[in-house]
Design an enzyme around this catalytic site. Sequence first.
Site, PDB file in Angstrom:
ATOM      1  N   TYR A 203       3.958  -1.272   3.486  1.00 62.85           N
ATOM      2  CA  TYR A 203       3.656  -3.069   4.479  1.00 62.85           C
ATOM      3  C   TYR A 203       4.208  -3.310   4.289  1.00 62.85           C
ATOM      4  O   TYR A 203       4.073  -4.289   4.891  1.00 62.85           O
ATOM      5  CB  TYR A 203       3.168  -1.636   5.317  1.00 62.85           C
ATOM      6  CG  TYR A 203       3.343  -0.274   5.969  1.00 62.85           C
ATOM      7  CD1 TYR A 203       4.086  -0.513   7.769  1.00 62.85           C
ATOM      8  CD2 TYR A 203       3.600   0.646   5.934  1.00 62.85           C
ATOM      9  CE1 TYR A 203       4.592   0.386   8.127  1.00 62.85           C
ATOM     10  CE2 TYR A 203       4.077   2.480   6.429  1.00 62.85           C
ATOM     11  CZ  TYR A 203       4.316   2.117   7.933  1.00 62.85           C
ATOM     12  OH  TYR A 203       4.874   3.199   8.157  1.00 62.85           O
TER      13      TYR A 203
ATOM     14  N   ALA B 173       7.214   7.980   1.949  1.00 64.02           N
ATOM     15  CA  ALA B 173       6.040   8.011   2.019  1.00 64.02           C
ATOM     16  C   ALA B 173       5.596   7.086   2.232  1.00 64.02           C
ATOM     17  O   ALA B 173       6.001   5.947   2.756  1.00 64.02           O
ATOM     18  CB  ALA B 173       5.605   7.892   0.280  1.00 64.02           C
ATOM     19  N   LYS B 174       3.896   7.395   3.421  1.00 67.28           N
ATOM     20  CA  LYS B 174       3.915   6.011   4.266  1.00 67.28           C
ATOM     21  C   LYS B 174       2.440   5.705   4.209  1.00 67.28           C
ATOM     22  O   LYS B 174       1.513   6.562   4.118  1.00 67.28           O
ATOM     23  CB  LYS B 174       3.579   7.060   5.917  1.00 67.28           C
ATOM     24  CG  LYS B 174       3.558   6.080   6.924  1.00 67.28           C
ATOM     25  CD  LYS B 174       2.945   6.663   8.579  1.00 67.28           C
ATOM     26  CE  LYS B 174       2.873   5.920   9.086  1.00 67.28           C
ATOM     27  NZ  LYS B 174       3.773   4.985   9.836  1.00 67.28           N
ATOM     28  N   ALA B 175       2.391   4.931   2.692  1.00 64.77           N
ATOM     29  CA  ALA B 175       1.773   4.604   2.173  1.00 64.77           C
ATOM     30  C   ALA B 175       1.820   3.102   2.276  1.00 64.77           C
ATOM     31  O   ALA B 175       2.575   2.034   2.626  1.00 64.77           O
ATOM     32  CB  ALA B 175       2.331   4.500   0.790  1.00 64.77           C
TER      33      ALA B 175
END
Length: 317
Positions: free
Chosen positions: A175, A169-171
């Site tokens: 990051y 998931a690009k959550a």
Amino acid sequence: MTAFSPFAADTDMAQQYPEWIWHNGSIKPWADATTHVMAHVVHYGSSVFEGIRCYDTPDGPVIFRLTDHNRRLYASAKIYDMAMPYGLDEINAACRDVIKANGFTTDYLRPVAYRGLGGFGLSADTPTDMAVATWKMGQYLGAAVLEQGIDACVSSWQRFAPNTLPAGAKAGGNYLSGQLVAREARRLGFGEGIALASTGLLSEGAGENLFLVFDGALHTTPVSAALLNGITRNTIITLARDNGIEVVERDLPREYLYLCDELFMCGTAAELTPIRSVDARQVGEGKPGPVTRQLQELFFGLFNGKTPDKYGWLERV
């Protein structure tokens, strides 16, 4: 596209921003796109987002793999059980609209969905807010890095273990890991950091996927190595195979960074950035090699007309 600097020229580094942003269904002035300080996202990192490039081409500005990126946005939201208030077609249109509103002077898009103001617990029900911002990014890792390469280091910070956070998931919360990796590298004087997985094997860069070249073949770490399955990564794999370059996805130990013939990282922001050294050990000849150069030409050829867009990746603004 007109050049845009994220910083003013004066010494106080006062930021300059584009004039317009898309927020919760409409284009509005940048300063009016606000979120309450008690919104869920501020406290718990509960957002999903995308980074997308817009390129000038001989046929006019295009957005690179817009639909593929935004499909992943919705996949990330599904993983985090985040209800999306707008459909895919609406967000695609919002991306086009905000570029047009800013006079086509930007080259980077940031669609983001996040849990807004509502309840205060981890599992609280909140509305999902959405925005699409755009700005001029240029070369993410610095001027001339695409030609000269960067010096990287292996970070002391590892990626999260499987079944802890979903790396697919690009959550926003994911990051935090990348921030630790990137800031450590900058503090030590390197251009970017490289992270190991919890296994001790290679994972990815702070926000980029890795490719190593051995005997003319590309080797890259698998999605099981706590990495985001990047759309630029998929693009490079596809272009390589289409042009007779062997691609191998496999687990890779740290020391292979020192032994490979060529090394580069890729991502929407980093595009295709060569790595000339790791941990002060020269990679190959210490400069971008022939496979790296060929793949750069194929990738950027999509935007100057030299590489055919056979997969429909270029979506008109």
